[in-house]
Every structure is written in structure tokens, then in C-alpha cells.
Design a protein around this motif. Structure first.
Motif, PDB file in Angstrom:
ATOM      1  N   UNK A 175      36.743  32.265  44.899  1.00 49.31           N
ATOM      2  CA  UNK A 175      37.558  33.426  45.193  1.00 49.31           C
ATOM      3  C   UNK A 175      39.031  33.118  45.035  1.00 49.31           C
ATOM      4  N   UNK A 176      39.404  31.905  45.404  1.00 44.46           N
ATOM      5  CA  UNK A 176      40.802  31.507  45.301  1.00 44.46           C
ATOM      6  C   UNK A 176      41.269  31.542  43.861  1.00 44.46           C
ATOM      7  N   UNK A 177      40.481  30.942  42.954  1.00 51.56           N
ATOM      8  CA  UNK A 177      40.894  30.943  41.551  1.00 51.56           C
ATOM      9  C   UNK A 177      40.981  32.373  41.045  1.00 51.56           C
ATOM     10  N   UNK A 178      40.091  33.220  41.558  1.00 52.05           N
ATOM     11  CA  UNK A 178      40.106  34.618  41.162  1.00 52.05           C
ATOM     12  C   UNK A 178      41.450  35.247  41.519  1.00 52.05           C
ATOM     13  N   UNK A 179      41.931  34.989  42.733  1.00 52.36           N
ATOM     14  CA  UNK A 179      43.211  35.549  43.161  1.00 52.36           C
ATOM     15  C   UNK A 179      44.344  35.008  42.311  1.00 52.36           C
ATOM     16  N   UNK A 180      44.262  33.712  41.992  1.00 55.91           N
ATOM     17  CA  UNK A 180      45.339  33.124  41.206  1.00 55.91           C
ATOM     18  C   UNK A 180      45.355  33.722  39.806  1.00 55.91           C
ATOM     19  N   UNK A 181      44.175  33.865  39.224  1.00 53.52           N
ATOM     20  CA  UNK A 181      44.091  34.507  37.902  1.00 53.52           C
ATOM     21  C   UNK A 181      44.720  35.889  37.939  1.00 53.52           C
ATOM     22  N   UNK A 182      44.355  36.615  38.986  1.00 54.69           N
ATOM     23  CA  UNK A 182      44.837  37.982  39.121  1.00 54.69           C
ATOM     24  C   UNK A 182      46.357  37.995  39.298  1.00 54.69           C
ATOM     25  N   UNK A 183      46.875  37.088  40.117  1.00 50.17           N
ATOM     26  CA  UNK A 183      48.306  37.102  40.380  1.00 50.17           C
ATOM     27  C   UNK A 183      49.081  36.767  39.106  1.00 50.17           C
ATOM     28  N   UNK A 184      48.567  35.834  38.315  1.00 51.50           N
ATOM     29  CA  UNK A 184      49.253  35.479  37.071  1.00 51.50           C
ATOM     30  C   UNK A 184      49.247  36.659  36.109  1.00 51.50           C
ATOM     31  N   UNK A 185      48.101  37.314  36.009  1.00 48.29           N
ATOM     32  CA  UNK A 185      48.011  38.468  35.108  1.00 48.29           C
ATOM     33  C   UNK A 185      48.943  39.569  35.575  1.00 48.29           C
ATOM     34  N   UNK A 186      48.996  39.793  36.886  1.00 46.06           N
ATOM     35  CA  UNK A 186      49.856  40.839  37.432  1.00 46.06           C
ATOM     36  C   UNK A 186      51.318  40.535  37.169  1.00 46.06           C
ATOM     37  N   UNK A 187      51.669  39.300  37.378  1.00 44.92           N
ATOM     38  CA  UNK A 187      53.042  38.862  37.139  1.00 44.92           C
ATOM     39  C   UNK A 187      53.432  39.075  35.687  1.00 44.92           C
ATOM     40  N   UNK A 188      52.570  38.648  34.787  1.00 42.91           N
ATOM     41  CA  UNK A 188      52.851  38.791  33.355  1.00 42.91           C
ATOM     42  C   UNK A 188      52.905  40.261  32.977  1.00 42.91           C
ATOM     43  N   UNK A 224      52.546  35.890  28.060  1.00 43.13           N
ATOM     44  CA  UNK A 224      51.149  36.190  27.754  1.00 43.13           C
ATOM     45  C   UNK A 224      50.323  34.923  27.601  1.00 43.13           C
ATOM     46  N   UNK A 225      51.008  33.788  27.381  1.00 47.36           N
ATOM     47  CA  UNK A 225      50.252  32.547  27.172  1.00 47.36           C
ATOM     48  C   UNK A 225      49.330  32.194  28.345  1.00 47.36           C
ATOM     49  N   UNK A 226      49.866  32.091  29.584  1.00 52.14           N
ATOM     50  CA  UNK A 226      48.956  31.766  30.685  1.00 52.14           C
ATOM     51  C   UNK A 226      47.875  32.833  30.886  1.00 52.14           C
ATOM     52  N   UNK A 227      48.180  34.065  30.509  1.00 55.76           N
ATOM     53  CA  UNK A 227      47.190  35.124  30.710  1.00 55.76           C
ATOM     54  C   UNK A 227      45.979  34.879  29.821  1.00 55.76           C
ATOM     55  N   UNK A 285      44.120  42.832  30.892  1.00 58.10           N
ATOM     56  CA  UNK A 285      43.508  41.722  31.625  1.00 58.10           C
ATOM     57  C   UNK A 285      43.654  41.938  33.127  1.00 58.10           C
ATOM     58  N   UNK A 286      44.819  42.434  33.528  1.00 55.99           N
ATOM     59  CA  UNK A 286      45.065  42.677  34.945  1.00 55.99           C
ATOM     60  C   UNK A 286      44.060  43.684  35.508  1.00 55.99           C
ATOM     61  N   UNK A 287      43.905  44.793  34.823  1.00 57.94           N
ATOM     62  CA  UNK A 287      42.974  45.818  35.319  1.00 57.94           C
ATOM     63  C   UNK A 287      41.537  45.321  35.318  1.00 57.94           C
ATOM     64  N   UNK A 288      41.173  44.601  34.268  1.00 60.83           N
ATOM     65  CA  UNK A 288      39.811  44.071  34.197  1.00 60.83           C
ATOM     66  C   UNK A 288      39.539  43.128  35.367  1.00 60.83           C
ATOM     67  N   UNK A 289      40.547  42.307  35.677  1.00 62.15           N
ATOM     68  CA  UNK A 289      40.359  41.357  36.773  1.00 62.15           C
ATOM     69  C   UNK A 289      40.250  42.063  38.115  1.00 62.15           C
TER      70      UNK A 289
END
Lengths: 810, 49
Positions: A175-188, A224-227, A285-289
Motif C-alpha cells: 500500500x505504501x508503494x501505491x501511495x508513493x506512485x500516486x503522489x509522484x504521478x499527482x505531482x508530475x 514525466x520520467x519518474x511517472x 496515469x494519475x487517474x488510473x492509479x
């Protein structure tokens, strides 16, 4: 507040136990722990000290029992078992995480985090209220795991120590990695939007100069790279897994869309031919996540995949060389003699060595009346011992017991979930359609390679089933969330669909449609005066038998006796399984079975006062309130057929005849195996039938697993349920049909959301095929279509939920 | 110049959030709210004696 250290021999004023350590005192009253003191202070502040003068024999016996039953934790001293529970140990200090199912409120947190004051060996204790976990960090030299578990049990928080909890490791990390993925996508997403905006306003005018547009494009590329490398990874993984196993899933077109979108943007930016679609890409990616996260948010407090290991205790007491030692269950061999205490579960099929024993088979057969066995009788694993301690000889190894065979027989190949099937077929056609259309679009423009590739990628981008993947999770997720508020817990979104499409519903009777708590009591015999009633209640309260409890509750309710505390008997003797004798104000009262009172062979619970036969109580297990109207509503629904299976005899069949269609749908005397076979037979009749099985206890476990949707009904949501798809509070059972309708509405809401997203897609695809897809347009269309779909799904499901009455849930 | 700032500030927030998630601040959202309501008076009493 004054505190003194007192030597041994003083009893705690609250719980009555011996204060064997430093005890805490105030005003000549002493306590064994802070918890007791806190409770005492609270009670005395509100003039409730009457609790302490009330010498309830039942309470006393409970204390006695709890003290004695501590023996069962002896196995925790065994380092092999202990070690498996530790998270880590270092320098004689260890950390252990235990599950405490009875934790529920703020005062639990208060008490449990004060553990270091009660047991000085505990260095730190941290409670996690939502997950009901306590993490204890302690000094191994000063205290032991066993004494910690004993302390917790004494405080009323007995840890759950079954094989399943030992094997279970926390899985919060994913779940943690999920949040981090989401936060990075949101930020980007936010930043690329910001940097793309000037470009949209500038379109065609070139006010800001190539210097800035280059900088913005570069920044977008950077964001977009980290995304793509990190946030979008799960989609690629799933798509790859789908391709490898040659099954289609919706992640394949998503991955294709993402690659096309990113690839084209990359090309445009690097070749300096355009601003690219980086903002749409990160947004996508953000919405999908977000959709993924919503899908994943299941209910922490509930475990659905419990198996037999949750049933069987970790250890048992074995007699070896005339000594009692505790052994892990896995070490038990045929011929071992086991000692099983009151309320303990028998781990293996065995033969009774004690003269007489009372066994509760309610886990296995659902029959709540205890069975009486004499020496030499067979007891099956999973049975609970009632009354005096028994000695048994093991006949079969744990792994070969009848209980386990029952579990294993259930593991027939699972019938594939219908929804999965549908979405698979859909994904297949969708992917084929998208690729076909993209190629077709590219072909039209063929002589012109650039526009051909443009159209090809544009189609892949716009057809990306973003809204489609959002519709399902959000609709079903919201249904799950709202149902949970009402007391219905779905295992996963697929279950909601499956349940909604149910065509046959099979009910178990005992414990499901009936409730032992709502049984009806009837009295036949001499008229009872107020004094007689008080006499009977006094004895019934002292007894632990459920029937005594029911009689006491019934009598006090009927005669309006509110204050039961003042009524207590002078002498009480119970013979488990047959009855009890007590004295009250100089009278002798006897209540028990016909043999106990020495009367005729009629059924019921007999009463005798001062040796005179008074009469008898008859207890009927009636259907729960509101069940019959619900059954009638289901019967009137032509798309649904209902059946009743019961392990009991048919003496109460008349209750249910009106709720079911004719004789053939009522079946009595069904063994657990027969119940499972019945489900199989239904499947054999009609392959497309979706069978919903509603049951409780392990006696229905086989049938629950065989059916498409297994629903376990429980009185308390947190109590044990066999492996199933839905856990339902017994309180909502009267609205069963409404919940089913609600689940049905899920598929129509999804269809509605599909239509909306298809409309958006149609607009987008037309533009894409015409070669007129601009970054600005995609940047607007994608979020708007996603948001409409999400809004529609949540709005519709919330609106439809208003029909279901709010039953108070835990 | 300002663009650089905005990116820096936003990046700072992102790092702060990732750090918060990793350090487990979001693991348990119910208990700390209750925990802070208990006064620590009792601990002081004990340590004094």
C-alpha cells in the motif's frame, strides 16, 4: 495520589485477584493494576460501587476460570513457538505483534499503552486501533511472552494465537508503494499542467519565444520520467503478465495507450516539432492509479480467506509419562493422550477416555445442542468441550482428521467468476478493435508517413480505456463502502457483480434464519407466583447453560423484573448436560432434563420446586424477525429461486413453508457433505446458474465454497466466519432482498458509465481519425471524461443506497 | 527564476510526502488522535517516587 507498596495477601478491590506485585492503593483500597484502579475510580465517582458488594457467583467463577485457564498458555514458554511470533530480538529484548480482537475503544488504548506500568518488563507498547494490533517491546530477562499474553488475557484482551495469525505477516508495504506512485504521478500531473498551459494560450502567436517553450518542454520531459519509470509500472507488469499467460486483460490496451502517448510526446519534444502530450500522459496515469487505489482499499478488519488452521489451536496438553506437557499440535501422534479443558477445541479425531463428556459440535454441524458421549465414543476434530476437563486418545493425526478432509473436499476447481469472464472477452474485443482502428486510420493517410503515424498514435491514445477502468472500481467500490456501513462486507468488487446476478439462493436454517438469541420460550404447568419466578431466575443466572439464560431472560422480560442483581441463590450445583439444583430463601429449585427431574420422557426443560413437579419450559428456535417477509419477497421474484437446507429435523418446517416454493425446496436432515452435494446438483442442472449460499459455521463451509457466492451470517462481524465471499451481519438479513437489488444496480450503473465514456471516446476517435487531435484537446477531454465517469458512478450508487434501511452495525 | 522556485517548492512537498508515507505516518490514523488526549500525569507521579 498516594501510592504504597504492599506485601502479598491483599486482594484487588476491583477484580478480586491476589495482588502479588507492588500494588497501588488509595484510601485503604488496593488494586492489582492501574486498569482496575481506573475502573474503580470511575465507578465510585458515579456512585456505582454497588458493583463491588454484589457477590455474583458467576463473576467469581469467571475469575476462577480465567486464573486456571492460564495454564493453556504454557506452550508459549516453548521457544520454538515463541520464536515464530517475534518480529525481532536483539540483546535480550524482543518485539512481538499480537492481534487483539476485543480492542474497540479509546479506553482500550489507554489501558494497553499503560502496560509498562503493570509489567515492568515491558518497555513499550503501542496499539493500532484500526487494525487491532498491539506491538510490544519488552525485556526478555524481566518478563516472558507467556506472562505478557496472560496479562493481556487477564485484562480481557485475549490475543488471537492461531496458526493463521502466526503465519500472517503484515502487508502494508504494498500500500505504501501505491501511495508513493500516486503522489509522484499527482505531482508530475500538477506541474506539467502548469507548464503546458502557457503553450496552449500561446498557440499560433508565438509570444513567449522559443526559449521558454523549449524550457517548458524540457521540464515536462523531466517530470514525466519518474511517472513512466515508476508510477506506471504496475500497468506494464500486468499487461506483460497478461501477454505471457496469453490471457487478455484491460491493462494491455492501457499499456499500449500509455506507450503511444509517451512515445509520441517524446518524439515531438525531442524533434522539437510540438509540445507533446505530457500533461495528458501524467494525468492519465494519475487517474488510473486513483482507480487502482480505490479498488485495493478493502477492509482491514476482516479476513475472508480463513482456513482450517484458524480453527485448530496451536498447542494442546499431552500426558506423557504421567506428566502433563504442552506440545505443538503438529507434534501429536496417534495414541497420545490429550487433556482438553472446558471451552477448548479438540485438535484431532480422538476417542474419549473420561467416563462422560459433553461436546459442542456447533462449528461442524451447526447443531447448538451439546452431544453427550460416554467412554470410548469418537470425537471429531473441531468439536468444543463443554463442562469438565476430558481425557482423549488420539485416533488420527491432525492432518488426516475429518475436519480437514471436509475442507479439502471443498477445493474443487472453482467455477470461473462471470465478471472476470465478461471483462476478459470485452478486453479481447476492445484491444482488437483499437489496434484494428489504429491501423485502419494509419492506412488511410498512408502515402503521408507523418500524418499516418500521427493518426495511428492518436487513436491508441484516445481509445485508451481510462474511463472504462475507472467505472468498475468506483461503482463497485462505492457499493462495497456503502454496504459495509449497513453491515454487509464484500470480499472484492467481483463479488458484488456476482451476488447481484444470483439466480438461486440457498439458505441454511440453523443459526442463519434462526437465532439462538431470539428463541421463543413457552411455559406449561402450575401457575408461577412472583416469588417462584425470582427463585427460578436466581438459579438460571448462576447457570452457564444457554437454555437457562434464555429462560431467565424470558421470565424477567415477561414479568418486568428489571433489577436482576439483587436476586442470587444461596447454593448452586450444576450437573453439565442434565440440570442444576439451587437453594433460594429456603426453597430448593431444580431445573433440568426429563431424566434429571425423573419424570416422563417428554421434551423440554423441567422445573421442580421443593421436590414438587411444577411444569416445563419449551424452547423453540424461531426464525429471526423480518425473515419471513423477506423470504416471501424473494419468492415473489420470478428471477430467483430459493431453497432451504437444514441439518435439523423438520419439526419446525411449518415456519418456513410459506416462504419457499413447495416441498422440494425444503430439505432437512442434511449433513455438511449433502449440503455441498446439493449445490453441485444445482450446478449440474443448469450451468449458467449463479448460486448464492447463505450460511454460518463450518457445517456450511463446503456448500459456501461450492457456490458461486458464499455468504456467511454472523451475530458479531468480528467473530469467526468460515471462508466466504461476503460477511453479513445477522441484523441486515431481513433486508437481504434489498441488498441483492442494490448489488444488481451495480451492473446498470457500470453500463451507464460505459455509455458516457464511449460517447467521449466517439468524439475523440472521430477527431483522431481526422488527424485533428491537438494536445490541448486531449488535455481537456481526458480528465473531463474521467471525472464525469467517477462522478456518475459515485452519485448513482449513493442515490440507490438510500432505499436500504440503516441497521445499526458495529 | 520563478519557475525554478516553483519547481523546488513543489519538489520539496513531494519529498516531504514520500518521507511521511515511508516513515509510517499513515499506517495508523485512528490511534494517535486518541492517544494525545491522555494526560501524562500518572507517569510523572510514578517517576517522582
Amino acid at each position: 495520589m498516594k501510592q504504597e507498596s504492599i506485601t502479598q495477601g491483599i486482594q484487588c478491590a476491583h477484580c478480586g485477584l491476589q495482588c502479588d506485585r507492588d500494588c497501588i492503593g488509595s484510601n485503604d483500597i488496593f488494586f492489582c493494576c492501574d486498569g482496575c484502579k481506573a475502573v474503580y475510580e470511575l465507578l465510585s465517582q458515579h456512585d456505582l460501587c454497588g458493583y463491588y458488594s454484589m457477590d455474583d457467583p458467576k463473576l467469581k467463577s469467571l475469575k476462577h476460570l480465567s486464573h486456571k485457564s492460564m495454564e493453556r498458555f504454557a506452550y508459549l514458554d516453548d521457544s520454538a513457538i515463541g520464536d515464530s511470533l517475534f518480529e525481532y530480538q536483539l540483546d535480550g529484548k524482543a518485539q512481538v505483534t499480537l492481534k487483539l480482537p476485543s480492542v474497540h475503544c479509546a479506553s482500550c488504548v489507554w489501558l494497553l499503552e499503560k502496560l509498562p506500568f503493570i509489567n515492568p518488563g515491558i518497555i513499550r507498547s503501542r496499539l493500532q486501533l484500526a487494525g487491532k494490533y498491539i506491538t510490544i517491546y519488552y525485556d526478555k530477562e524481566k518478563t516472558s511472552l507467556r506472562s505478557i499474553v496472560e496479562l493481556l488475557t487477564l485484562l480481557g484482551y485475549e490475543p488471537e494465537l492461531s496458526m493463521a495469525t502466526v503465519q500472517k505477516v503484515e502487508q502494508v508495504n504494498s500500500n505504501k508503494t501505491m501511495y508513493i506512485r500516486l503522489s509522484i504521478a499527482g505531482f508530475a500531473f500538477g506541474n506539467t499542467m502548469l507548464f503546458s498551459l502557457p503553450g496552449y494560450f500561446d498557440e499560433g502567436m508565438n509570444l513567449m519565444g522559443s526559449h521558454f517553450s523549449l524550457l517548458f518542454s524540457g521540464l515536462n520531459l523531466l517530470f514525466s520520467l519518474p511517472v513512466i519509470l515508476y508510477s506506471a509500472l504496475p500497468f506494464f507488469k500486468n499487461a506483460l503478465a497478461g501477454i505471457r499467460s496469453k490471457t487478455m486483460n484491460l491493462d494491455i490496451p492501457i499499456a499500449m495507450g500509455i506507450i503511444a502517448l509517451y512515445g509520441r510526446s517524446l518524439y515531438e519534444i525531442l524533434s522539437n516539432s510540438g509540445p507533446g502530450f505530457m500533461d495528458s500522459f501524467t494525468g492519465l496515469v494519475f487517474f488510473l492509479l486513483i482507480g487502482r487505489l480505490f479498488q485495493k482499499k478493502s477492509f482491514d478488519a476482516l479476513e475472508f480467506d480463513r482456513d482450517h488452521s484458524s480453527f485448530i489451536p496451536l498447542q494442546c496438553t499431552v500426558v506423557e509419562c504421567e506428566r502433563e506437557i504442552s506440545k505443538p499440535v503438529s507434534a501429536i501422534r496417534i495414541g497420545d493422550t490429550l487433556i482438553i479443558h472446558n471451552q477448548e477445541i479438540i485438535p484431532a479425531d480422538s476417542k474419549l477416555l473420561s467416563a462422560i463428556g459433553h461436546i459442542d459440535y456447533s462449528f461442524i454441524t451447526g447443531e447448538s445442542t451439546p452431544v453427550e458421549l460416554i467412554k470410548g465414543g469418537m470425537i471429531f476434530a473441531g468439536a468444543r468441550v463443554l463442562g469438565p476437563t476430558l481425557q482423549v486418545e488420539v485416533q488420527r493425526e491432525v492432518s488426516r482428521s475429518a475436519l480437514l478432509r471436509m475442507w479439502n473436499s471443498e477445493e474443487s476447481p472453482q467455477i470461473k467468476s462471470k465478471l472476470l469472464h465478461v471483462s476478459e472477452v470485452f478486453a479481447k474485443y476492445f484491444t482488437a478493435f483499437t489496434i484494428g482502428l489504429a491501423i485502419f486510420g494509419g492506412m488511410i493517410y498512408l502515402p503521408d508517413i507523418t500524418s499516418s503515424i500521427n493518426v495511428f498514435t492518436a487513436v491508441l491514445i484516445i481509445a485508451c480505456p481510462c474511463a472504462l477502468t475507472l467505472a468498475g472500481p468506483f461503482t463497485l467500490g462505492n457499493i462495497m463502502r456503502l454496504s459495509a456501513k449497513k453491515g454487509v462486507y464484500f470480499k472484492n468488487p467481483e463479488t458484488v457483480m456476482e451476488f447481484g446476478s444470483g439466480s438461486s439462493i440457498v439458505f441454511d436454517k440453523t443459526g442463519t434464519l434462526t437465532s439462538s438469541l431470539e428463541g421463543q420460550v413457552e411455559y406449561v404447568g402450575n401457575i408461577l407466583l412472583r416469588d417462584d419466578i425470582e427463585m427460578i431466575i436466581s438459579g438460571c443466572l448462576a447457570s452457564t447453560h444457554p437454555k437457562s439464560r434464555m429462560i431467565a431472560a424470558w421470565l424477567s422480560k415477561k414479568n418486568d423484573i428489571g433489577n436482576l442483581c439483587g436476586i442470587r441463590c444461596d447454593m448452586f450445583r450444576e450437573i453439565p448436560g442434565s440440570g442444576w439444583t439451587s437453594h433460594f430463601r429456603g426453597h430448593e429449585i431444580q431445573i433440568g432434563s426429563s431424566e434429571f427431574i425423573q419424570q416422563t420422557t417428554e421434551r423440554g426443560v423441567f422445573l421442580s420446586i421443593d421436590g414438587i413437579q411444577y411444569g416445563r419450559f419449551m424452547i423453540h428456535e424461531g426464525p429471526r424477525k423480518g425473515i419471513l417477509p423477506m423470504l416471501k419477497r424473494l419468492k415473489d421474484d420470478v428471477t430467483i429461486t430459493t431453497f432451504l437446507l437444514s441439518g435439523d429435523d423438520d419439526k419446525h418446517a411449518y415456519h418456513y413453508e410459506s416462504g419457499f416454493e413447495g416441498e422440494h425446496s425444503l430439505r432437512f436432515h442434511q449433513s455438511p457433505d449433502q449440503k455441498a452435494q446439493f449445490i453441485d446438483a444445482l450446478h449440474a442442472q443448469n450451468k449458467d446458474e449463479v448460486i448464492v449460499m447463505v450460511g454460518d459455521g463450518i457445517n456450511d463451509a463446503g456448500a459456501l465454497k461450492k457456490s458461486n457466492v458464499g455468504i456467511a451470517v454472523t451475530e458479531h462481524i468480528s467473530s469467526f466466519t468460515p471462508g466466504c465471499d461476503i460477511v453479513m451481519s445477522s441484523k441486515v438479513l431481513p433486508c437481504f432482498d434489498m441488498i441483492m437489488k442494490y448489488a444488481q444496480s451495480g451492473s446498470s450503473v457500470i453500463m451507464g458509465a460505459f455509455i458516457i465514456s464511449v460517447m467521449y471516446n466517439a468524439i475523440g476517435l472521430t477527431l483522431a481519425l481526422m488527424g485533428k487531435l491537438t494536445p490541448l484537446f486531449t488535455a481537456i477531454l481526458m480528465p473531463v471524461s474521467s471525472l464525469t465517469v467517477i462522478g456518475f458512478s459515485i452519485g448513482m450508487t449513493s442515490w440507490k443506497a438510500r432505499h436500504i434501511p440503516n441497521v445499526e452495525s458495529e | 527564476m520563478l519557475i525554478g522556485f516553483s519547481v523546488l517548492v513543489a519538489g520539496g512537498f513531494l519529498i516531504a510526502f514520500i518521507w511521511a508515507v515511508k516513515s509510517g505516518q499513515f499506517d495508523d490514523r485512528a490511534t494517535p488522535a486518541i492517544r494525545m488526549l491522555f494526560d501524562e500525569q500518572k507517569d510523572e507521579d510514578i517517576s517522582k517516587e
